[in-house]
Design a protein around this motif. Structure first.
Motif, PDB file in Angstrom:
ATOM      1  N   LYS A  27      84.740 -15.095 -78.053  1.00 13.78           N
ATOM      2  CA  LYS A  27      85.232 -16.437 -77.741  1.00 13.78           C
ATOM      3  C   LYS A  27      84.179 -17.313 -77.081  1.00 13.78           C
ATOM      4  CE  LYS A  27      90.063 -15.339 -77.420  1.00 13.78           C
ATOM      5  NZ  LYS A  27      91.297 -15.932 -76.966  1.00 13.78           N
ATOM      6  N   SER A  28      83.106 -16.730 -76.609  1.00 13.55           N
ATOM      7  CA  SER A  28      82.053 -17.504 -75.965  1.00 13.55           C
ATOM      8  C   SER A  28      81.115 -18.072 -77.031  1.00 13.55           C
ATOM      9  CB  SER A  28      81.263 -16.625 -74.998  1.00 13.55           C
ATOM     10  OG  SER A  28      80.159 -17.333 -74.500  1.00 13.55           O
ATOM     11  N   ALA A  29      80.826 -19.358 -76.937  1.00 15.16           N
ATOM     12  CA  ALA A  29      79.966 -20.007 -77.922  1.00 15.16           C
ATOM     13  C   ALA A  29      78.540 -19.481 -77.856  1.00 15.16           C
ATOM     14  CB  ALA A  29      79.989 -21.510 -77.710  1.00 15.16           C
ATOM     15  N   VAL A  30      78.089 -19.077 -76.685  1.00 12.85           N
ATOM     16  CA  VAL A  30      76.745 -18.525 -76.541  1.00 12.85           C
ATOM     17  C   VAL A  30      76.641 -17.196 -77.292  1.00 12.85           C
ATOM     18  CG1 VAL A  30      75.037 -17.695 -74.890  1.00 12.85           C
ATOM     19  CG2 VAL A  30      76.408 -19.696 -74.345  1.00 12.85           C
ATOM     20  N   ILE A  31      77.644 -16.363 -77.178  1.00  7.65           N
ATOM     21  CA  ILE A  31      77.648 -15.077 -77.876  1.00  7.65           C
ATOM     22  C   ILE A  31      77.714 -15.294 -79.389  1.00  7.65           C
ATOM     23  CG2 ILE A  31      78.885 -12.901 -78.167  1.00  7.65           C
ATOM     24  CD1 ILE A  31      77.503 -13.155 -75.489  1.00  7.65           C
ATOM     25  N   VAL A  32      78.448 -16.298 -79.823  1.00  6.83           N
ATOM     26  CA  VAL A  32      78.522 -16.600 -81.256  1.00  6.83           C
ATOM     27  C   VAL A  32      77.154 -17.039 -81.770  1.00  6.83           C
ATOM     28  CG1 VAL A  32      79.530 -18.143 -82.965  1.00  6.83           C
ATOM     29  CG2 VAL A  32      80.975 -17.104 -81.232  1.00  6.83           C
ATOM     30  N   ILE A  80      72.670 -25.337 -79.029  1.00  7.60           N
ATOM     31  CA  ILE A  80      72.658 -25.352 -77.557  1.00  7.60           C
ATOM     32  C   ILE A  80      72.890 -26.769 -77.033  1.00  7.60           C
ATOM     33  CG2 ILE A  80      71.159 -25.010 -75.541  1.00  7.60           C
ATOM     34  CD1 ILE A  80      72.289 -22.429 -76.582  1.00  7.60           C
ATOM     35  N   ALA A  81      72.322 -27.773 -77.704  1.00  6.77           N
ATOM     36  CA  ALA A  81      72.546 -29.159 -77.273  1.00  6.77           C
ATOM     37  C   ALA A  81      74.022 -29.532 -77.393  1.00  6.77           C
ATOM     38  CB  ALA A  81      71.695 -30.109 -78.106  1.00  6.77           C
ATOM     39  N   ILE A  82      74.646 -29.160 -78.507  1.00 10.65           N
ATOM     40  CA  ILE A  82      76.084 -29.432 -78.671  1.00 10.65           C
ATOM     41  C   ILE A  82      76.886 -28.667 -77.640  1.00 10.65           C
ATOM     42  CG2 ILE A  82      78.041 -29.074 -80.223  1.00 10.65           C
ATOM     43  CD1 ILE A  82      76.098 -29.682 -82.535  1.00 10.65           C
ATOM     44  N   LEU A  83      76.522 -27.406 -77.403  1.00 13.89           N
ATOM     45  CA  LEU A  83      77.236 -26.581 -76.429  1.00 13.89           C
ATOM     46  C   LEU A  83      77.121 -27.151 -75.018  1.00 13.89           C
ATOM     47  CD1 LEU A  83      78.819 -23.997 -75.834  1.00 13.89           C
ATOM     48  CD2 LEU A  83      76.635 -22.843 -75.568  1.00 13.89           C
ATOM     49  N   ILE A  84      75.953 -27.658 -74.644  1.00  9.60           N
ATOM     50  CA  ILE A  84      75.776 -28.241 -73.313  1.00  9.60           C
ATOM     51  C   ILE A  84      76.635 -29.495 -73.148  1.00  9.60           C
ATOM     52  CG2 ILE A  84      74.113 -29.438 -71.819  1.00  9.60           C
ATOM     53  CD1 ILE A  84      72.031 -27.380 -72.743  1.00  9.60           C
ATOM     54  N   MET A  85      76.662 -30.326 -74.183  1.00 10.99           N
ATOM     55  CA  MET A  85      77.492 -31.534 -74.102  1.00 10.99           C
ATOM     56  C   MET A  85      78.978 -31.186 -74.034  1.00 10.99           C
ATOM     57  SD  MET A  85      75.521 -33.996 -73.719  1.00 10.99           S
ATOM     58  CE  MET A  85      76.806 -35.214 -73.714  1.00 10.99           C
ATOM     59  N   LEU A  86      79.420 -30.212 -74.818  1.00 10.74           N
ATOM     60  CA  LEU A  86      80.826 -29.807 -74.746  1.00 10.74           C
ATOM     61  C   LEU A  86      81.151 -29.158 -73.406  1.00 10.74           C
ATOM     62  CD1 LEU A  86      81.395 -28.458 -78.347  1.00 10.74           C
ATOM     63  CD2 LEU A  86      82.456 -30.445 -77.298  1.00 10.74           C
ATOM     64  N   TYR A  87      80.207 -28.417 -72.849  1.00 11.29           N
ATOM     65  CA  TYR A  87      80.437 -27.806 -71.540  1.00 11.29           C
ATOM     66  C   TYR A  87      80.551 -28.876 -70.453  1.00 11.29           C
ATOM     67  CZ  TYR A  87      79.995 -24.797 -67.499  1.00 11.29           C
ATOM     68  OH  TYR A  87      80.226 -24.156 -66.315  1.00 11.29           O
ATOM     69  N   ARG A  88      79.729 -29.914 -70.556  1.00  8.70           N
ATOM     70  CA  ARG A  88      79.814 -31.002 -69.573  1.00  8.70           C
ATOM     71  C   ARG A  88      81.148 -31.736 -69.664  1.00  8.70           C
ATOM     72  NH1 ARG A  88      73.814 -33.744 -69.927  1.00  8.70           N
ATOM     73  NH2 ARG A  88      72.715 -32.034 -68.911  1.00  8.70           N
ATOM     74  N   ASN A  89      81.654 -31.898 -70.881  1.00 10.57           N
ATOM     75  CA  ASN A  89      82.914 -32.617 -71.056  1.00 10.57           C
ATOM     76  C   ASN A  89      84.130 -31.749 -70.758  1.00 10.57           C
ATOM     77  OD1 ASN A  89      81.649 -34.985 -71.802  1.00 10.57           O
ATOM     78  ND2 ASN A  89      81.670 -34.485 -73.968  1.00 10.57           N
ATOM     79  N   LYS A  90      84.132 -30.511 -71.197  1.00  6.73           N
ATOM     80  CA  LYS A  90      85.300 -29.640 -71.057  1.00  6.73           C
ATOM     81  C   LYS A  90      85.237 -28.713 -69.848  1.00  6.73           C
ATOM     82  CE  LYS A  90      87.429 -30.623 -74.973  1.00  6.73           C
ATOM     83  NZ  LYS A  90      88.781 -31.058 -75.103  1.00  6.73           N
ATOM     84  N   ILE A  95      85.404 -21.087 -77.074  1.00  6.31           N
ATOM     85  CA  ILE A  95      85.515 -21.742 -78.378  1.00  6.31           C
ATOM     86  C   ILE A  95      86.912 -22.298 -78.606  1.00  6.31           C
ATOM     87  CG2 ILE A  95      85.405 -21.322 -80.863  1.00  6.31           C
ATOM     88  CD1 ILE A  95      83.151 -19.404 -80.343  1.00  6.31           C
ATOM     89  N   ASP A  96      87.927 -21.630 -78.101  1.00  2.76           N
ATOM     90  CA  ASP A  96      89.299 -22.097 -78.303  1.00  2.76           C
ATOM     91  C   ASP A  96      89.562 -23.444 -77.629  1.00  2.76           C
ATOM     92  OD1 ASP A  96      89.907 -19.853 -79.772  1.00  2.76           O
ATOM     93  OD2 ASP A  96      90.626 -18.730 -78.028  1.00  2.76           O
ATOM     94  N   GLN A  97      88.836 -23.777 -76.591  1.00  4.28           N
ATOM     95  CA  GLN A  97      89.030 -25.029 -75.867  1.00  4.28           C
ATOM     96  C   GLN A  97      88.254 -26.196 -76.506  1.00  4.28           C
ATOM     97  OE1 GLN A  97      91.179 -25.271 -73.367  1.00  4.28           O
ATOM     98  NE2 GLN A  97      91.649 -23.113 -73.671  1.00  4.28           N
ATOM     99  N   MET A  98      87.406 -25.896 -77.463  1.00  2.00           N
ATOM    100  CA  MET A  98      86.562 -26.938 -78.079  1.00  2.00           C
ATOM    101  C   MET A  98      87.214 -27.460 -79.338  1.00  2.00           C
ATOM    102  SD  MET A  98      82.835 -25.346 -77.511  1.00  2.00           S
ATOM    103  CE  MET A  98      82.343 -24.726 -75.932  1.00  2.00           C
ATOM    104  N   ASP A  99      88.236 -28.269 -79.175  1.00  2.00           N
ATOM    105  CA  ASP A  99      88.962 -28.809 -80.322  1.00  2.00           C
ATOM    106  C   ASP A  99      89.064 -30.333 -80.253  1.00  2.00           C
ATOM    107  OD1 ASP A  99      90.640 -28.998 -78.178  1.00  2.00           O
ATOM    108  OD2 ASP A  99      92.380 -28.125 -79.165  1.00  2.00           O
ATOM    109  N   SER A 100      88.078 -30.970 -79.656  1.00  2.00           N
ATOM    110  CA  SER A 100      88.160 -32.416 -79.454  1.00  2.00           C
ATOM    111  C   SER A 100      88.046 -33.193 -80.763  1.00  2.00           C
ATOM    112  CB  SER A 100      87.063 -32.880 -78.490  1.00  2.00           C
ATOM    113  OG  SER A 100      85.795 -32.581 -79.026  1.00  2.00           O
ATOM    114  N   MET A 101      87.472 -32.621 -81.812  1.00  2.56           N
ATOM    115  CA  MET A 101      87.349 -33.341 -83.074  1.00  2.56           C
ATOM    116  C   MET A 101      88.607 -33.229 -83.925  1.00  2.56           C
ATOM    117  SD  MET A 101      83.410 -32.683 -84.127  1.00  2.56           S
ATOM    118  CE  MET A 101      83.535 -33.784 -85.507  1.00  2.56           C
TER     119      MET A 101
END
Length: 103
Positions: A27-32, A80-90, A95-101
């Motif tokens: 479930k972790s985006a880094v592990i994926v 990593i850039a997308i992950l950092i921006m999503l981490y700052r926002n969420k 991964i389950d929490q990243m459904d903003s789109m």
């Protein structure tokens, strides 16, 4: 002297299966992202093994492997850039929490 390609292909298949398991089950985006890199490295191993020990040894597999490494580095930088921006926002890397789109 005959060289055996089977151990390289077996190692590549094992690495690819480990990466596939990690990409599909964690479930972790880094592990994926790390799992995708592991799968790409398994492909690189197979490309180099076939280029060195195939019917007609050539540099084509090694050149494709270098292109694959370049694309993997760009993919990690963008991921990593997308992950950092999503981490700052969420506030989470789940991964389950990243459904903003979806909205």
């Amino acid at each position: 002297m005959a060289t055996v390609i089977t151990p390289y292909l077996t190692l590549g298949a094992i690495l690819f299966c480990i990466g596939l398991y990690g990409a599909l089950s964690k479930k972790s985006a880094v592990i994926v992202l790390l799992s995708v890199e592991l799968m790409l490295n398994a492909v690189n191993l197979n490309l180099i093994a076939f280029s060195k020990m195939g019917a007609k040894p050539a540099l084509a597999g090694q050149i494709f492997s270098l292109f694959n490494i370049t694309i993997a580095a760009a993919e990690v930088a963008v991921g990593i850039a997308i992950l950092i921006m999503l981490y700052r926002n969420k506030g989470t890397a789940d991964i389950d929490q990243m459904d903003s789109m979806k909205r």
